[in-house]
Design a protein around this motif. Structure first.
Motif, PDB file in Angstrom:
ATOM      1  N   GLY A 138     -23.118  -7.247 111.023  1.00  0.00           N
ATOM      2  CA  GLY A 138     -24.354  -8.000 110.860  1.00  0.00           C
ATOM      3  C   GLY A 138     -24.175  -9.478 111.114  1.00  0.00           C
ATOM      4  N   HIS A 141     -25.801 -12.055 108.705  1.00  0.00           N
ATOM      5  CA  HIS A 141     -26.416 -11.379 107.569  1.00  0.00           C
ATOM      6  C   HIS A 141     -25.946 -11.937 106.229  1.00  0.00           C
ATOM      7  CE1 HIS A 141     -27.695  -7.510 109.914  1.00  0.00           C
ATOM      8  NE2 HIS A 141     -28.005  -8.619 110.545  1.00  0.00           N
ATOM      9  N   GLU A 146     -27.820 -10.798 102.827  1.00  0.00           N
ATOM     10  CA  GLU A 146     -27.760  -9.349 103.044  1.00  0.00           C
ATOM     11  C   GLU A 146     -26.309  -8.902 103.175  1.00  0.00           C
ATOM     12  OE1 GLU A 146     -29.045  -6.078 106.460  1.00  0.00           O
ATOM     13  OE2 GLU A 146     -30.257  -7.890 106.203  1.00  0.00           O
ATOM     14  N   ASP A 148     -23.107  -7.492 104.465  1.00  0.00           N
ATOM     15  CA  ASP A 148     -22.602  -7.242 105.815  1.00  0.00           C
ATOM     16  C   ASP A 148     -21.483  -6.211 105.708  1.00  0.00           C
ATOM     17  OD1 ASP A 148     -21.595  -7.258 108.367  1.00  0.00           O
ATOM     18  OD2 ASP A 148     -21.200  -9.411 108.452  1.00  0.00           O
ATOM     19  N   ARG A 330     -31.270 -15.283 111.558  1.00  0.00           N
ATOM     20  CA  ARG A 330     -32.245 -15.181 110.469  1.00  0.00           C
ATOM     21  C   ARG A 330     -32.930 -16.505 110.134  1.00  0.00           C
ATOM     22  NH1 ARG A 330     -31.079 -10.437 107.544  1.00  0.00           N
ATOM     23  NH2 ARG A 330     -30.161  -8.934 108.962  1.00  0.00           N
TER      24      ARG A 330
END
Length: 423
Positions: A138, A141, A146, A148, A330
């Motif tokens: 990711g 991420h 989030e 990873d 992101r």
């Protein structure tokens, strides 16, 4: 006996994270073991990290390959001085003449995954190698909160090296081979689980005492596998990785919550912070913080080396809910610095990119406000929204001091996204 001081004659130059095809890779590293077993029938992109081969199957997004390589580089060289922190761990990766100890693979499809596993030379490589499957890597991420999965899977690879090099404290006794010895790590895990290696699942379930704080319920994961997972848990907790994560993999950001990943794990693993670990699992805490060992203490976000290394990857996504805007790792308006001479891959594999090609311009909003598309050093690969598509730029010496992102098909998608160019 812990790890020696950082004195190493490194036969590999500092990693630049250049993605190579097989012919280029063999020419660059002619003496590297493990490249003559037929590996090129399965993998088409290769990056070298201190002698470790990161190999990816066709269609794997290049930024994911770079991301995985940079995570492993950070584990090997946590202070980013371009020399592996622990010479003995470095040597372990080089010792196997078949190359089994220094292979990380990124697979693309289940069919290719199965074919590689079934391939006879591949079977010899499979257990010592570490596999990352689609969705495991990711880019950006962790910074976004989030989990990873690549960080965990690559730590398992690094942890295996630690177990082999330092068996007294971190070793993995083979229960199936009737080993009766224990390591400091295995003893700590037995205490955390409240049961030892002789206990088996009952009626298809693990049964743990109420005061246990490590209660992994996967019955396919035996005692040795449980040690691998336990090592990961205590390390990730100790460095603060778990505590910073707000959600599991694949969870929308709007579902984030403070300590969200810890809450998700609570049925398996109770400590969330370094302080929790110290209070709840003192044996593991003392082991993981033993200064005789050079375990990584900084989170590997996949950003190793910054612009001191040559090749970089970013994930491009499109916010479809708030006015169609490009996001880079992101973020809506990241102020990225690009260095002249370096190469940057902007991955447009995510489905939301479909119909929204990304381009560069020296003017904000590009052609939508009278500017022109900037083309020098730019390569476009694939169709946005399809796995493996990207826009690549090698920043020319003559590049302007600032570049803007834009979409020729839709105005206003990257008004605030600009790239600072540095020497």
């Amino acid at each position: 006996m812990g790890s020696p001081k950082k004195e190493i004659a490194n036969p590999y130059l500092k990693p630049d994270f250049r993605p190579m095809n097989f012919e280029q890779y063999k020419a660059e590293f002619p003496n590297l073991a493990g490249l003559d077993c037929g590996i090129d029938d399965f993998f088409d992109t290769y990056i070298n990290v201190f002698g470790v081969t990161v190999a990816a199957m066709p269609n794997t997004p290049v930024p994911e390959v770079i991301h995985a390589a940079k995570i492993y580089a950070k584990l090997m060289d946590n202070d980013e001085d371009f020399t592996p922190d622990d010479p003995r761990i470095f040597d372990y990766h080089q010792q196997d003449l078949e190359g089994r100890n220094h292979l990380i693979v990124l697979v693309d499809t289940k069919a290719m995954d199965n074919a590689w596993i079934a391939f006879r030379p591949g079977q010899r490589f499979w257990v010592p190698a570490q596999a990352l499957r689609p969705g495991h890597s990711g880019v950006g991420h962790s910074r976004d909160g989030e989990m990873d999965i690549a960080v965990e899977e690559l730590f398992h690879k690094y942890g295996k090296a630690f177990q082999r090099v330092y068996p007294k404290d971190f070793g993995l006794p083979d229960y199936e081979a009737h080993d009766t010895w224990s390591s400091t790590l295995s003893n700590a895990m037995d205490q955390a689980r409240g049961i030892d290696r002789t206990v088996r699942p009952i009626n298809g379930k693990w049964t743990y005492p109420e005061n246990a704080w490590y209660t992994y319920d996967d019955t396919s994961c035996g005692w040795g596998c449980q040690i691998d997972e336990y090592f990961w848990h205590i390390w990730a907790t100790n460095i603060g990785y778990y505590e910073m994560l707000t959600r599991p993999p694949g969870t929308p950001k709007e579902n984030s919550e403070l300590r969200g990943w810890c809450n998700n794990l609570h049925s398996e693993w109770k400590p969330c912070s370094k302080q929790d670990l110290k209070l709840m699992d003192s044996k593991a805490y003392l082991l993981i913080n033993n200064k005789d060992y050079q375990l990584p203490t900084r989170i590997p976000f996949g950003e190793y080396g910054g612009n001191r290394v040559t090749y970089h990857g970013y994930e491009i996504s499109v916010d479809l809910k708030n006015g169609l805007r490009f996001m880079v790792n992101r973020g809506f308006a990241p102020k990225l610095s690009l260095k002249r001479g370096n190469t940057y891959f902007l991955d447009q594999s995510l489905e939301g990119n479909s119909g929204f090609p990304l381009r560069f311009s020296s003017s904000a909003n590009g052609v939508h406000q009278g500017g022109e598309e900037y083309l020098e050093g730019v390569v476009i690969n694939g169709i946005p929204g399809n796995r493996g598509s990207y826009v690549r730029i090698t920043v020319a010496e003559t590049a302007p001091d600032q570049l803007y992102l834009y979409c020729p098909e839709q105005k206003g998608m990257a008004t605030d996204n600009f790239l600072m160019i540095e020497d």
